[in-house]
Motif scaffolding. Structure first.
Motif, short mmCIF file in Angstrom:
data_model
loop_
_atom_site.label_atom_id
_atom_site.label_comp_id
_atom_site.label_asym_id
_atom_site.label_seq_id
_atom_site.Cartn_x
_atom_site.Cartn_y
_atom_site.Cartn_z
N ASP A 82 0.82 -1.21 0.00
CA ASP A 82 0.00 0.00 0.00
C ASP A 82 0.85 1.26 0.00
O ASP A 82 0.33 2.36 0.05
N LYS A 83 2.16 1.10 -0.04
CA LYS A 83 3.12 2.22 -0.01
C LYS A 83 3.02 2.93 1.34
O LYS A 83 2.71 4.10 1.43
N THR A 84 3.29 2.14 2.40
CA THR A 84 3.30 2.67 3.76
C THR A 84 4.52 2.12 4.49
O THR A 84 5.31 1.37 3.93
N MET A 85 4.61 2.43 5.77
CA MET A 85 5.73 1.95 6.58
C MET A 85 5.80 0.43 6.63
O MET A 85 6.86 -0.14 6.83
N LEU A 86 4.68 -0.23 6.41
CA LEU A 86 4.70 -1.69 6.44
C LEU A 86 5.52 -2.29 5.31
O LEU A 86 5.97 -3.43 5.41
#
Length: 163
Positions: A82-86
Motif C-alpha cells: 500500500d506504499k506505507t511503513m509496512l
C-alpha cells in the motif's frame, strides 16, 4: 541480550535517527503527502524518550508498551504493497524470522523495502489521493521504518553501552 537496557538503547537510537533525518522525511512527505511526517515522528519519539526518562519501565515489555502508547497516535500503517511503513517493516520481520540476532539483515531488508516503494502507487494516506503521481517517490513512512530497524541493528552492535 534483549533486555530492558537493550530496548531503551534502541528507542534512544531511534529518537536520534529521527531527529537527524526529520528534514529528509519531511522532504519525502512533501512530494506525496502533507509534509508533516518528519515533524510528527520527531514529536512522537521526543514523547517516547521523555516517557522513558519519567517512568523508567522495568521490563522489555513495559518499555515497548510505553513506547507504543506514545507513538500510536502519530504513526500508522496498512497492508504491505500500500506504499506505507509496512513495506519496510514486513521484509525486516521476515529477515528476523527464527533468528532474532539477525538485526543487520533486518535493517538491510527494511532499507530495500523502503526503496521498493518508489515505483508503487500509494493506496493509503494522503499519497493515495495522487494516484499515478505517487509513483516515483519513496514513501516517507517506509523510510522512517527502515531508520528504526537500522537503529535496532545499531543497538545490537553497541550492546553494553548505556542507553
Amino acid at each position: 541480550m534483549l533486555d530492558t537496557d537493550f530496548f531503551r538503547r534502541w528507542l534512544t537510537l531511534c529518537a536520534g535517527s529521527v531527529e537527524r533525518e526529520a528534514p529528509r522525511l519531511t522532504e519525502l512527505d512533501a512530494a506525496i503527502g502533507d509534509a508533516d511526517h518528519g515533524a510528527n515522528l520527531r514529536r512522537g519519539f521526543a514523547a517516547v524518550t521523555a516517557a522513558l526518562d519519567r517512568d523508567a519501565p522495568g521490563s522489555p515489555g513495559a518499555v515497548l508498551l510505553l513506547a507504543g502508547r506514545q507513538l500510536i497516535a502519530t504513526v500508522g500503517g496498512a497492508r504491505p504493497g500500500d506504499k506505507t511503513m509496512l513495506d519496510a517493516l514486513e521484509p525486516a520481520v521476515v529477515a528476523l524470522a527464527g533468528a532474532p540476532e539477525a538485526f543487520g539483515r533486518a535493517a538491510a531488508a527494511a532499507a530495500e523495502g523502503a526503496l521498493a516503494t518508489v515505483p508503487m502507487r500509494a493506496r493509503k494516506g494522503r499519497a493515495s489521493y495522487l494516484g499515478e503521481r505517487s509513483m516515483g517517490h519513496q514513501d516517507p513512512g517506509a523510510t522512517s521504518s527502515a531508520l528504526l530497524v537500522a537503529a535496532l541493528a545499531e543497538a545490537e552492535r553497541t550492546e553494553g553501552e548505556a542507553p
